[in-house]
Design an enzyme around this catalytic site. Structure first.
Site, short mmCIF file in Angstrom:
data_model
loop_
_atom_site.label_atom_id
_atom_site.label_comp_id
_atom_site.label_asym_id
_atom_site.label_seq_id
_atom_site.Cartn_x
_atom_site.Cartn_y
_atom_site.Cartn_z
N LYS A 135 0.74 4.53 6.81
CA LYS A 135 0.04 5.38 5.85
C LYS A 135 0.62 6.79 5.89
O LYS A 135 1.38 7.15 6.77
CB LYS A 135 -1.47 5.45 6.19
CG LYS A 135 -2.16 4.11 6.28
CD LYS A 135 -2.20 3.39 4.96
CE LYS A 135 -2.82 2.00 5.10
NZ LYS A 135 -2.62 1.18 3.94
N SER A 155 0.80 -1.23 0.00
CA SER A 155 0.00 0.00 0.00
C SER A 155 0.83 1.28 0.00
O SER A 155 0.31 2.34 -0.32
CB SER A 155 -0.97 0.02 1.18
OG SER A 155 -0.28 0.23 2.39
#
Length: 172
Positions: free
Chosen positions: A79, A36
């Site tokens: 993230k 990701s």
């Protein structure tokens, strides 16, 4: 002999307590699990998460942070912070990210966002909420799925890659 054994036990206990203190309050190693954050970070990269600085300063836009989703404290997601407390976030059909109605000027996204998720509608972040997304936008579970991330779910800032050794260094 007893004194020597007690001395060794004392040193061992102090070392364990110091290690627990460091891991709990200062920093710890985390491993990237998945794709990701590509191209910035790769699967299985090992990072150091700074847990101390956010005790004195607020997270900033574009910081790479270690969070846990919802109340799953055993999971760690890595993230990038996109939206800050009090801001409104929206992603349009063309994949543009809007912060307070203005297109976000950033180049971290690997590709055009295909699914805006929860951000298809404008979302206003609370006073302690952040909008976090992976750089590999179409292969990331992030705020578009789980919603805003409360400050209490941010464990710290990922700031240095320690493995693989060939990529050792600060994360920009």
């Amino acid at each position: 002999m007893k004194k020597e054994i007690l001395s060794w036990i004392g040193c061992f206990v102090v070392a364990i307590l110091a290690a627990l203190f460091i891991v709990t309050f200062v920093g710890q190693r985390v491993q990237v699990d998945g794709h990701s954050m590509e191209d910035t970070l790769q699967d299985r990269d090992n990072l150091i998460c700074d847990k101390l600085s956010y005790r004195f300063t607020d997270p900033e836009r574009f910081d790479i942070v270690v969070i846990y989703p919802d109340d799953q404290k055993d999971k760690r997601w890595i993230k990038r912070i996109i939206g800050l407390p009090g801001e409104t976030v929206r992603i349009d059909e063309e994949g543009n990210i809007y912060i307070n109605g203005e297109i976000l000027d950033e180049d971290y996204g690997r590709e055009v966002i295909q699914d805006p998720g929860l951000a298809a509608q404008e979302i206003t972040l609370g006073e302690d909420e952040y909008w976090c997304m992976g750089d590999n936008r179409n292969h990331s579970s992030d705020s578009r799925v789980i919603g805003p991330v409360p400050r209490s779910h941010i464990l710290g800032k990922a700031f240095v890659r320690i493995y693989p050794f060939s990529k050792f260094g600060l994360i920009h």
